[in-house]
Scaffold this motif. Structure first.
Motif, PDB file in Angstrom:
ATOM      1  N   ALA A   3       0.844  -1.197   0.000  1.00  0.00           N
ATOM      2  CA  ALA A   3       0.000   0.000   0.000  1.00  0.00           C
ATOM      3  C   ALA A   3       0.881   1.250   0.000  1.00  0.00           C
ATOM      4  O   ALA A   3       0.938   1.979   0.994  1.00  0.00           O
ATOM      5  N   PRO A   4       1.586   1.528  -1.084  1.00  0.00           N
ATOM      6  CA  PRO A   4       2.509   2.669  -1.103  1.00  0.00           C
ATOM      7  C   PRO A   4       1.828   4.022  -0.920  1.00  0.00           C
ATOM      8  O   PRO A   4       2.498   5.014  -0.618  1.00  0.00           O
ATOM      9  N   HIS A   5       0.522   4.085  -1.085  1.00  0.00           N
ATOM     10  CA  HIS A   5      -0.197   5.342  -0.883  1.00  0.00           C
ATOM     11  C   HIS A   5      -0.329   5.694   0.593  1.00  0.00           C
ATOM     12  O   HIS A   5      -0.613   6.840   0.938  1.00  0.00           O
ATOM     13  N   ILE A   6      -0.115   4.710   1.473  1.00  0.00           N
ATOM     14  CA  ILE A   6      -0.178   4.963   2.913  1.00  0.00           C
ATOM     15  C   ILE A   6       1.197   5.401   3.388  1.00  0.00           C
ATOM     16  O   ILE A   6       2.171   4.661   3.268  1.00  0.00           O
ATOM     17  N   LYS A   7       1.296   6.607   3.928  1.00  0.00           N
ATOM     18  CA  LYS A   7       2.589   7.167   4.304  1.00  0.00           C
ATOM     19  C   LYS A   7       3.014   6.791   5.723  1.00  0.00           C
ATOM     20  O   LYS A   7       4.197   6.762   6.027  1.00  0.00           O
ATOM     21  N   LYS A   8       2.062   6.567   6.618  1.00  0.00           N
ATOM     22  CA  LYS A   8       2.425   6.200   7.982  1.00  0.00           C
ATOM     23  C   LYS A   8       1.377   5.268   8.562  1.00  0.00           C
ATOM     24  O   LYS A   8       0.201   5.620   8.659  1.00  0.00           O
ATOM     25  N   ALA A   9       1.820   4.078   8.924  1.00  0.00           N
ATOM     26  CA  ALA A   9       0.959   3.104   9.595  1.00  0.00           C
ATOM     27  C   ALA A   9       1.766   2.444  10.692  1.00  0.00           C
ATOM     28  O   ALA A   9       2.969   2.213  10.541  1.00  0.00           O
ATOM     29  N   GLU A  10       1.112   2.139  11.802  1.00  0.00           N
ATOM     30  CA  GLU A  10       1.795   1.546  12.942  1.00  0.00           C
ATOM     31  C   GLU A  10       0.995   0.353  13.448  1.00  0.00           C
ATOM     32  O   GLU A  10      -0.234   0.309  13.329  1.00  0.00           O
ATOM     33  N   LEU A  11       1.711  -0.589  14.021  1.00  0.00           N
ATOM     34  CA  LEU A  11       1.089  -1.734  14.686  1.00  0.00           C
ATOM     35  C   LEU A  11       1.355  -1.585  16.170  1.00  0.00           C
ATOM     36  O   LEU A  11       2.496  -1.653  16.631  1.00  0.00           O
ATOM     37  N   ILE A  12       0.287  -1.343  16.938  1.00  0.00           N
ATOM     38  CA  ILE A  12       0.401  -1.132  18.375  1.00  0.00           C
ATOM     39  C   ILE A  12      -0.475  -2.148  19.085  1.00  0.00           C
ATOM     40  O   ILE A  12      -1.692  -2.161  18.900  1.00  0.00           O
ATOM     41  N   GLU A  13       0.160  -3.019  19.852  1.00  0.00           N
ATOM     42  CA  GLU A  13      -0.531  -4.110  20.551  1.00  0.00           C
ATOM     43  C   GLU A  13      -1.376  -4.940  19.581  1.00  0.00           C
ATOM     44  O   GLU A  13      -2.486  -5.353  19.875  1.00  0.00           O
ATOM     45  N   GLY A  14      -0.829  -5.167  18.379  1.00  0.00           N
ATOM     46  CA  GLY A  14      -1.491  -5.998  17.385  1.00  0.00           C
ATOM     47  C   GLY A  14      -2.591  -5.314  16.606  1.00  0.00           C
ATOM     48  O   GLY A  14      -3.252  -5.959  15.785  1.00  0.00           O
ATOM     49  N   ILE A  15      -2.800  -4.009  16.824  1.00  0.00           N
ATOM     50  CA  ILE A  15      -3.851  -3.258  16.132  1.00  0.00           C
ATOM     51  C   ILE A  15      -3.212  -2.228  15.203  1.00  0.00           C
ATOM     52  O   ILE A  15      -2.258  -1.548  15.570  1.00  0.00           O
ATOM     53  N   VAL A  16      -3.754  -2.104  14.003  1.00  0.00           N
ATOM     54  CA  VAL A  16      -3.228  -1.178  13.005  1.00  0.00           C
ATOM     55  C   VAL A  16      -3.796   0.223  13.236  1.00  0.00           C
ATOM     56  O   VAL A  16      -5.001   0.401  13.449  1.00  0.00           O
TER      57      VAL A  16
END
Length: 227
Positions: A32-45
């Motif tokens: 998904a190159p259109h997404i600039k910032k994504a994080e996985l925190i405690e298994g949740i996006v």
């Protein structure tokens, strides 16, 4: 290459609220190159909202300037700007800034074969605007549990900075001295004129960090890193 591209096309989209393993999160993020910032925190996006200049871009640039000056004069210390960090199997944040001791100098992190930071940077800074609940809540606990030694949160709506230090397994708030300066316990010579940073008085911010760089404790730290 055709088969790899075809496989990526059939991956489900990455969406906020997804519960994923870290490998699955990385696969969907890469697709998904259109997404600039994504994080996985405690298994949740968590996918970041578009970034505003005054509430995020501007304070972020000031933080990177401050930390960049320190890093430039501290061999054995590195700085990363909004890079993904593999903390554990359920947590892969993308902090706004991470200052860390290089592995060869005895730091807590390492670089993976595919170029990611793995382990816990010694200091992390987050600019908390739209993500304030995450940065001050679940993410703070993740950083504490993984041994991030110092955690700085700039809450841009309130124009407030909180600097936490990990002591006996818990985060304790560092307060400025009588001179208005917070001094890092992990990175000797990393000094911050808090009110100056909050008010975008960058000349003062840089004067203070340069004074820290000339301190005896910074000299001793550099000698320690080079052993």
């Amino acid at each position: 290459m055709v088969r790899e591209y075809s496989a990526q096309r059939h991956l489900p989209p990455l969406e906020s609220g997804d519960r994923l393993t870290r490998p699955e999160f990385e696969r969907r993020y890469a697709a998904a190159p259109h997404i600039k910032k994504a994080e996985l925190i405690e298994g949740i996006v968590y996918i970041a909202s578009p970034v505003r200049h005054e509430l995020h871009g501007k304070p972020h640039s000031r933080v990177i300037t401050w930390l960049g000056v320190y890093q430039s004069f501290t061999p054995g210390v590195d700085l990363s700007n909004a890079a993904t960090v593999r903390l554990d199997l359920d947590n892969e944040p993308q902090p706004d800034a991470a200052l860390f001791i290089e592995p060869d100098a005895g730091g807590q992190t390492r670089l993976s074969s595919d170029g990611y930071i793995e382990g816990s940077p010694e200091l992390i800074v987050e600019i908390a605007a739209s993500s304030v609940a995450i940065d001050t809540g679940s993410k703070k606990q993740v950083y504490r549990r993984n041994g991030v030694l110092e955690y700085v949160i700039w809450q841009s709506y309130e124009n407030k900075i909180e600097w936490f230090c990990l002591i006996d397994g818990d985060y304790r708030l560092l307060s400025p001295g009588a001179d208005g300066i917070i001094r890092s316990g992990v990175f000797p010579g990393l000094w911050l004129a808090v009110e100056a940073l909050l008010n975008n008085q960058m000349v003062r911010v840089l004067e203070v960090v340069q004074a820290g760089l000339k301190s005896p404790e910074h000299d001793a730290f550099v000698q320690q890193l080079q052993k």
